[in-house]
Design a protein around this motif. Sequence first.
Motif, mmCIF file in Angstrom:
data_model
loop_
_atom_site.group_PDB
_atom_site.id
_atom_site.type_symbol
_atom_site.label_atom_id
_atom_site.label_comp_id
_atom_site.label_asym_id
_atom_site.label_seq_id
_atom_site.Cartn_x
_atom_site.Cartn_y
_atom_site.Cartn_z
ATOM 1 N N UNK A 1 0.839 -1.202 0.000
ATOM 2 C CA UNK A 1 0.000 0.000 0.000
ATOM 3 C C UNK A 1 0.877 1.257 0.000
ATOM 4 N N UNK A 2 1.927 1.236 0.823
ATOM 5 C CA UNK A 2 2.862 2.363 0.885
ATOM 6 C C UNK A 2 3.618 2.501 -0.435
ATOM 7 N N UNK A 3 4.058 1.376 -1.002
ATOM 8 C CA UNK A 3 4.774 1.411 -2.280
ATOM 9 C C UNK A 3 3.918 2.045 -3.372
ATOM 10 N N UNK A 4 2.633 1.737 -3.367
ATOM 11 C CA UNK A 4 1.724 2.324 -4.356
ATOM 12 C C UNK A 4 1.577 3.829 -4.141
ATOM 13 N N UNK A 5 1.445 4.228 -2.886
ATOM 14 C CA UNK A 5 1.324 5.653 -2.558
ATOM 15 C C UNK A 5 2.582 6.407 -2.963
ATOM 16 N N UNK A 6 3.740 5.821 -2.669
ATOM 17 C CA UNK A 6 5.020 6.452 -2.988
ATOM 18 C C UNK A 6 5.234 6.544 -4.499
ATOM 19 N N UNK A 7 4.896 5.464 -5.204
ATOM 20 C CA UNK A 7 5.112 5.419 -6.645
ATOM 21 C C UNK A 7 4.294 6.477 -7.376
ATOM 22 N N UNK A 8 3.124 6.804 -6.840
ATOM 23 C CA UNK A 8 2.269 7.800 -7.489
ATOM 24 C C UNK A 8 2.545 9.222 -7.011
ATOM 25 N N UNK A 9 3.501 9.356 -6.097
ATOM 26 C CA UNK A 9 3.900 10.686 -5.660
ATOM 27 C C UNK A 9 4.804 11.352 -6.681
ATOM 28 N N UNK A 10 4.978 12.643 -6.537
ATOM 29 C CA UNK A 10 5.767 13.401 -7.510
ATOM 30 C C UNK A 10 7.250 13.432 -7.171
ATOM 31 N N UNK A 11 7.589 13.135 -5.910
ATOM 32 C CA UNK A 11 8.981 13.244 -5.491
ATOM 33 C C UNK A 11 9.478 11.940 -4.908
ATOM 34 N N UNK A 12 10.814 11.784 -4.917
ATOM 35 C CA UNK A 12 11.456 10.597 -4.391
ATOM 36 C C UNK A 12 12.252 10.964 -3.134
ATOM 37 N N UNK A 13 12.989 10.004 -2.615
ATOM 38 C CA UNK A 13 13.792 10.251 -1.427
ATOM 39 C C UNK A 13 13.144 9.693 -0.173
ATOM 40 N N UNK A 14 13.970 9.490 0.858
ATOM 41 C CA UNK A 14 13.519 8.869 2.103
ATOM 42 C C UNK A 14 12.424 9.678 2.791
ATOM 43 N N UNK A 15 12.554 11.000 2.822
ATOM 44 C CA UNK A 15 11.566 11.832 3.498
ATOM 45 C C UNK A 15 10.182 11.651 2.884
ATOM 46 N N UNK B 1 -0.499 6.636 4.494
ATOM 47 C CA UNK B 1 -1.109 5.322 4.337
ATOM 48 C C UNK B 1 -1.703 4.806 5.638
ATOM 49 N N UNK B 2 -1.069 5.131 6.753
ATOM 50 C CA UNK B 2 -1.576 4.684 8.052
ATOM 51 C C UNK B 2 -2.989 5.195 8.328
ATOM 52 N N UNK B 3 -3.331 6.332 7.746
ATOM 53 C CA UNK B 3 -4.647 6.927 7.989
ATOM 54 C C UNK B 3 -5.770 6.212 7.253
ATOM 55 N N UNK B 4 -5.430 5.560 6.145
ATOM 56 C CA UNK B 4 -6.474 4.995 5.290
ATOM 57 C C UNK B 4 -6.390 3.483 5.107
ATOM 58 N N UNK B 5 -5.268 2.877 5.450
ATOM 59 C CA UNK B 5 -5.067 1.460 5.178
ATOM 60 C C UNK B 5 -5.935 0.569 6.068
ATOM 61 N N UNK B 6 -6.429 -0.518 5.474
ATOM 62 C CA UNK B 6 -7.156 -1.545 6.210
ATOM 63 C C UNK B 6 -6.504 -2.900 5.917
ATOM 64 N N UNK B 7 -6.376 -3.732 6.932
ATOM 65 C CA UNK B 7 -5.760 -5.050 6.755
ATOM 66 C C UNK B 7 -6.500 -5.852 5.695
ATOM 67 N N UNK B 8 -5.772 -6.768 5.039
ATOM 68 C CA UNK B 8 -6.369 -7.532 3.943
ATOM 69 C C UNK B 8 -6.446 -9.017 4.288
ATOM 70 N N UNK B 9 -7.372 -9.686 3.635
ATOM 71 C CA UNK B 9 -7.581 -11.115 3.873
ATOM 72 C C UNK B 9 -6.743 -11.926 2.895
ATOM 73 N N UNK B 10 -5.999 -12.885 3.438
ATOM 74 C CA UNK B 10 -5.101 -13.718 2.635
ATOM 75 C C UNK B 10 -5.332 -15.183 3.000
ATOM 76 N N UNK B 11 -5.387 -16.032 2.002
ATOM 77 C CA UNK B 11 -5.511 -17.472 2.231
ATOM 78 C C UNK B 11 -4.161 -18.111 1.947
ATOM 79 N N UNK B 12 -3.555 -18.677 2.964
ATOM 80 C CA UNK B 12 -2.234 -19.294 2.843
ATOM 81 C C UNK B 12 -2.370 -20.804 2.750
#
Length: 285
Positions: free
Chosen positions: A137-151, A160-171
């Motif tokens: 989820x974070x990788x997607x948010x970062x990839x669609x941002x305009x800038x790079x770098x650690x900050x 992402x912490x404000x909007x993310x919801x855990x996902x269901x996975x079948x292992x």
Amino acid sequence: MVYFIYNPNAGNKSNRYRQKLISSLQKIPNTKLFITEYANHASEIIQEIISLNPRRIISIGGDGTVNEIGNALKGTGIPMGIIPLGSGNGLARHLGIPMKTSKALEIALNGTQNSIDVLTWNDRAFFCTAGIGFDAYVANEFQHGKRRGFLNYVKSTIKSLRTYRSIEIKIENQLPTSYFSLTFANANQFGNNAYISPFSNLQDALFEVVKIKKGNFSQICQLGISLFSKNIHTHQLVEIEQVNSYRLQVTKGTKYHLDGESLQSELEEIQINLFPGQLQVITGK
């Protein structure tokens, strides 16, 4: 002959820095520099030069560039050097390659060749980490941002912490379970010294599955701290399993990442396999 493949869009370096780097690389004897112009261009370049029996091919860019070049070189025996210029530089950091360009260049040209394991997500290879859930989820948010770098990666994480919801996975044959994240680690970190799997070894013919359960806000904040203090394996929400293959099911369209690149699953069935020693890399020892 040594070939450099440089992605000028990696990281957040200035135009002046890029031009200086290009100029210095072009002066090195018995080398040739290629500059990528679009996605998958590095793969096309390698297909053109692979018949010339290159002594080594050096990736200059971020984790995405390393992934693309690594995919083209796996199984060929041609070693890949790394000059890290990206936002995370996960594989380079695991291998002990300096972040300073001049020192990384010295290793890339004169370092030692070593073999590392390769993982595949269905048919696509990755070398550092892959995962679904929060990190994807974070990788997607970062990839669609305009800038790079650690900050800016930190900003993407907080957002992402404000909007993310855990996902269901079948292992495998288990019942579907809700997870905060599920990471497959060949290397020990995402990048930026965020150690998702502190004891991962690139040469042991095994990989780690890092399962993180749902937790409250305080627990997730503690999780972030443990990620950078290299003791995430002790966190109450974390379970780490060591395997050589793995199978799971997710909903089509689920976001996932391979070496930081944000993607969406086109299949419900996901198979993770390991191929020992399939990529040659250049390190300082």
